[in-house]
Scaffold this motif. Sequence first.
Motif, mmCIF file in Angstrom:
data_model
loop_
_atom_site.group_PDB
_atom_site.id
_atom_site.type_symbol
_atom_site.label_atom_id
_atom_site.label_comp_id
_atom_site.label_asym_id
_atom_site.label_seq_id
_atom_site.Cartn_x
_atom_site.Cartn_y
_atom_site.Cartn_z
ATOM 1 N N PHE A 274 0.816 -1.251 0.059
ATOM 2 C CA PHE A 274 0.101 -0.183 -0.054
ATOM 3 C C PHE A 274 0.845 1.308 -0.051
ATOM 4 O O PHE A 274 1.706 1.373 0.752
ATOM 5 C CB PHE A 274 -0.850 0.105 1.083
ATOM 6 C CG PHE A 274 -1.736 1.369 1.506
ATOM 7 C CD1 PHE A 274 -2.572 1.682 0.392
ATOM 8 C CD2 PHE A 274 -1.558 2.027 2.859
ATOM 9 C CE1 PHE A 274 -3.399 2.768 0.444
ATOM 10 C CE2 PHE A 274 -2.299 3.160 2.609
ATOM 11 C CZ PHE A 274 -3.228 3.495 1.834
ATOM 12 N N GLY A 275 0.644 2.183 -0.935
ATOM 13 C CA GLY A 275 1.549 3.202 -0.931
ATOM 14 C C GLY A 275 0.813 4.183 -2.129
ATOM 15 O O GLY A 275 -0.131 4.004 -2.551
ATOM 16 N N GLY A 281 6.304 3.567 -0.738
ATOM 17 C CA GLY A 281 5.331 2.455 0.056
ATOM 18 C C GLY A 281 4.966 3.032 1.420
ATOM 19 O O GLY A 281 5.864 3.671 2.099
ATOM 20 N N ILE A 282 4.106 2.465 1.904
ATOM 21 C CA ILE A 282 3.648 3.001 3.327
ATOM 22 C C ILE A 282 3.450 1.764 4.020
ATOM 23 O O ILE A 282 4.023 1.566 5.180
ATOM 24 C CB ILE A 282 2.226 3.687 3.203
ATOM 25 C CG1 ILE A 282 2.505 4.895 2.483
ATOM 26 C CG2 ILE A 282 1.629 3.925 4.586
ATOM 27 C CD1 ILE A 282 0.959 5.554 2.072
ATOM 28 N N ALA A 283 2.816 0.567 3.615
ATOM 29 C CA ALA A 283 2.648 -0.318 4.516
ATOM 30 C C ALA A 283 2.419 -1.976 3.579
ATOM 31 O O ALA A 283 2.317 -1.900 2.173
ATOM 32 C CB ALA A 283 1.150 -0.341 5.200
ATOM 33 N N LEU A 297 -5.605 -5.909 8.279
ATOM 34 C CA LEU A 297 -4.882 -4.970 8.788
ATOM 35 C C LEU A 297 -3.526 -4.832 7.872
ATOM 36 O O LEU A 297 -3.122 -5.664 7.605
ATOM 37 C CB LEU A 297 -4.473 -5.049 10.378
ATOM 38 C CG LEU A 297 -5.746 -5.134 11.187
ATOM 39 C CD1 LEU A 297 -5.211 -5.225 12.543
ATOM 40 C CD2 LEU A 297 -6.427 -3.687 11.303
ATOM 41 N N TRP A 298 -3.003 -3.698 7.818
ATOM 42 C CA TRP A 298 -1.881 -3.119 7.274
ATOM 43 C C TRP A 298 -0.721 -2.832 8.218
ATOM 44 O O TRP A 298 -1.188 -2.132 9.374
ATOM 45 C CB TRP A 298 -2.034 -1.913 6.146
ATOM 46 C CG TRP A 298 -2.883 -1.919 5.179
ATOM 47 C CD1 TRP A 298 -4.393 -1.921 5.105
ATOM 48 C CD2 TRP A 298 -2.697 -2.309 3.995
ATOM 49 N NE1 TRP A 298 -4.777 -2.202 4.043
ATOM 50 C CE2 TRP A 298 -3.800 -2.565 3.020
ATOM 51 C CE3 TRP A 298 -1.492 -2.876 3.263
ATOM 52 C CZ2 TRP A 298 -3.961 -3.061 1.804
ATOM 53 C CZ3 TRP A 298 -1.378 -3.152 1.971
ATOM 54 C CH2 TRP A 298 -2.550 -3.266 1.117
ATOM 55 N N THR A 299 0.259 -3.382 7.877
ATOM 56 C CA THR A 299 1.445 -3.244 8.889
ATOM 57 C C THR A 299 2.689 -2.336 8.182
ATOM 58 O O THR A 299 3.122 -2.285 6.913
ATOM 59 C CB THR A 299 2.326 -4.711 8.998
ATOM 60 O OG1 THR A 299 1.429 -5.414 9.574
ATOM 61 C CG2 THR A 299 3.399 -4.154 9.812
ATOM 62 N N LEU A 301 5.714 -0.331 6.888
ATOM 63 C CA LEU A 301 7.125 -0.692 6.342
ATOM 64 C C LEU A 301 8.021 -0.240 7.127
ATOM 65 O O LEU A 301 7.787 0.890 8.112
ATOM 66 C CB LEU A 301 7.347 -0.245 4.927
ATOM 67 C CG LEU A 301 6.332 -0.827 3.860
ATOM 68 C CD1 LEU A 301 6.503 -0.133 2.514
ATOM 69 C CD2 LEU A 301 6.655 -2.385 3.561
ATOM 70 N N ASP A 302 9.413 -0.710 7.215
ATOM 71 C CA ASP A 302 10.355 -0.312 7.890
ATOM 72 C C ASP A 302 10.738 0.937 7.741
ATOM 73 O O ASP A 302 10.937 1.494 6.614
ATOM 74 C CB ASP A 302 11.671 -1.174 7.595
ATOM 75 C CG ASP A 302 11.482 -2.600 8.428
ATOM 76 O OD1 ASP A 302 10.636 -2.935 9.120
ATOM 77 O OD2 ASP A 302 12.116 -3.388 7.783
ATOM 78 N N GLY A 303 10.451 1.858 8.804
ATOM 79 C CA GLY A 303 11.073 3.283 8.723
ATOM 80 C C GLY A 303 9.964 4.192 8.443
ATOM 81 O O GLY A 303 10.106 5.173 8.577
ATOM 82 N N VAL A 304 8.689 3.732 8.379
ATOM 83 C CA VAL A 304 7.554 4.516 8.107
ATOM 84 C C VAL A 304 6.844 4.635 9.373
ATOM 85 O O VAL A 304 6.418 3.319 10.090
ATOM 86 C CB VAL A 304 6.729 3.907 7.190
ATOM 87 C CG1 VAL A 304 5.541 4.385 6.756
ATOM 88 C CG2 VAL A 304 7.642 3.759 5.847
ATOM 89 N N ARG A 305 6.303 5.611 9.685
ATOM 90 C CA ARG A 305 5.419 5.929 11.040
ATOM 91 C C ARG A 305 4.147 6.520 10.403
ATOM 92 O O ARG A 305 4.098 7.527 9.573
ATOM 93 C CB ARG A 305 6.148 6.817 11.848
ATOM 94 C CG ARG A 305 5.304 7.221 13.308
ATOM 95 C CD ARG A 305 6.032 7.962 14.214
ATOM 96 N NE ARG A 305 6.355 9.304 13.608
ATOM 97 C CZ ARG A 305 5.524 10.325 13.888
ATOM 98 N NH1 ARG A 305 4.359 10.104 14.747
ATOM 99 N NH2 ARG A 305 5.801 11.525 13.602
ATOM 100 N N VAL A 306 2.994 6.018 10.602
ATOM 101 C CA VAL A 306 1.866 6.445 10.482
ATOM 102 C C VAL A 306 0.783 6.829 11.724
ATOM 103 O O VAL A 306 1.094 6.495 12.727
ATOM 104 C CB VAL A 306 1.170 5.301 9.578
ATOM 105 C CG1 VAL A 306 1.915 4.999 8.516
ATOM 106 C CG2 VAL A 306 0.627 4.156 10.505
ATOM 107 N N ALA A 307 -0.189 7.946 11.212
ATOM 108 C CA ALA A 307 -1.037 8.348 12.368
ATOM 109 C C ALA A 307 -2.190 8.619 11.763
ATOM 110 O O ALA A 307 -2.373 8.935 10.201
ATOM 111 C CB ALA A 307 -0.364 9.393 12.988
#
Length: 592
Positions: A274-275, A281-283, A297-299, A301-307
């Motif tokens: 997902f991106g 790329g986000i998750a 649910l989406w996880t 990606l490494d280094g990506v923070r979501v809110a």
Amino acid sequence: MSALDLLSHAEPDRVVAFGDAGEKTVCDLLADAGRIAAALPSATSGSHVLLVLEHDRYAMAAAFLGATAAGHAIALPPNARRDAILGVRDREETVAAIHDSDAGMRFRIQDLLEAGESAEPLVAPIEAGAGVLATVFTSGSTGPMTAWPKGAAELLGEAEMQGRLFGIGPQDRIVGTVAAGHIYGLLFTVLIPLLRGAAFCRDTPLHAEAVARCVSTHEATMLVTVPVQLRAFAALAPNSFPTLCHVVSSTGPLPPGISDAFRERHGQSVTEIFGSTETGGIAYRERSGASSAADDLWTPLDGVRVASGTEGRLQVDSPFVYSPLVCSTGERREMFETQDLVQMEEDGRFSHLGRADGVVKIGGRRVQVGEVEECIRQHEDVADAAVVAIPAAGGRGHQLVAALAPEDVSVEAIRKVLLKRFEPSCLPRRMICLPALPREDNGKLLRTRLLRLFDLREDGRPINWKLVWGEATRVREASREIFRVDVDLPEDYAWFEGHFEDYPVLAGAAQLKELILPSVTDAFPELGRLESMNRVKFLERIVPGAALRMELSRDLEQARDRGQARVRFQIEVRGGETCSVGHLVFAQGESG
């Protein structure tokens, strides 16, 4: 990281590309990239080289390395349509266009790669500048073309991260069904294999049987594809992809039924990415087939923070977002807010609830367009579906229209399914069934193309196909018969759409089909079939709102002598210049 760090530790004889056109090694790639770099104009501040390469993924790799080594950034158009390509080519920063077309432009890739052995191979590593490495253009599903810059840190950094996620290494051989000119295709089928030592397929198979044959022939371990193609694999024999270790899907939502069917039929799970072009790329997620909310649910990606931000919109803090887009004072302080609606979980994963720009009001109710589309997709007879909202009559609220495939889907059956979840007023007002929807190679369906299926404009108004014809006159001058008629073109005449953005012009084919041939039929109904055209010239541009005069003439004596009727046509702006002229030759009818 530099552009050529992708190959800095590779053995010269390692195979980087395979396919029907043969194998290519690291040595071949560096030599070809060197030829391309030597042929390009000198780099200037911010200069870009447009890459339009649809047929050979190896050519994209060589052009990418050659352009960046010569000091240019690369530009990728949103699609392969002429107006989009010209829109990027004509930008001030675009100094060259490397292509594989027959358009006659300079820097045709076949010519560059056959230029001989004079150019020096590139020597890795060559440092990429701190500025833009690539500009990716999107038209998305809505709105005009938008430029999204990517630096080396963002573009190659994401390739490195995704390569680690899937454990890609020298043992892997990657087949892609999405063009390398799309950012998803570029990352997964060119940059990741070059960075991680894998090999990629030069070809881009599209039909299900061709994809399975390509994977089997080349013993591919990774398939990079899109949802609409994954659906088609259900028609293949079970276990048609025995060598695959990874299947990746992106560019659009993958219904759980499709991923479940692929896993059950071919024994391999599908990992969704997902991106977006603007965020990278986000998750990711890999459904297990469990009928639970957790499976959706989406996880990150490494280094990506979501809110969750404004009204539940997804906010992204990512090293793959170009820094100037989220930096105000030189430090990364701002999160990039998207139009995706999400619900966050305590463990950092999230549910995707659709698009904020996909929530419309219909009959006083808020409706998520994506939910309606997904409900249609889940019907067993539906292979593909797209739903779009348009302004309702009177300008209050919206209404929905839907396109479905294949063409034998029962619209009434779909309505019954929708009525179980939605109020009658929220159902699509029009549903049409087609053999296939006109998706791009990357699986996206542009809003404008979808609306054209319903003869609608971007604002939901009907497309205007109607011309305003005046009263015709007919005169005889010696042996010549002359027919004249005036015609006015509306400002919103449908044939102007797409020819071209910010420079509308009535195409020659449209002039013949809509103006000339109908006038010939009215003037000389006794003529037979059209046999040929000659001396046709389009001299001046015909623009929206033009007031035209058509003149047709033929020599009656000549027609009797030759058994043919030669009709000369001329289109002119009333009181102005001549726009088009030419001759049409018709078979002489029985009464001629």
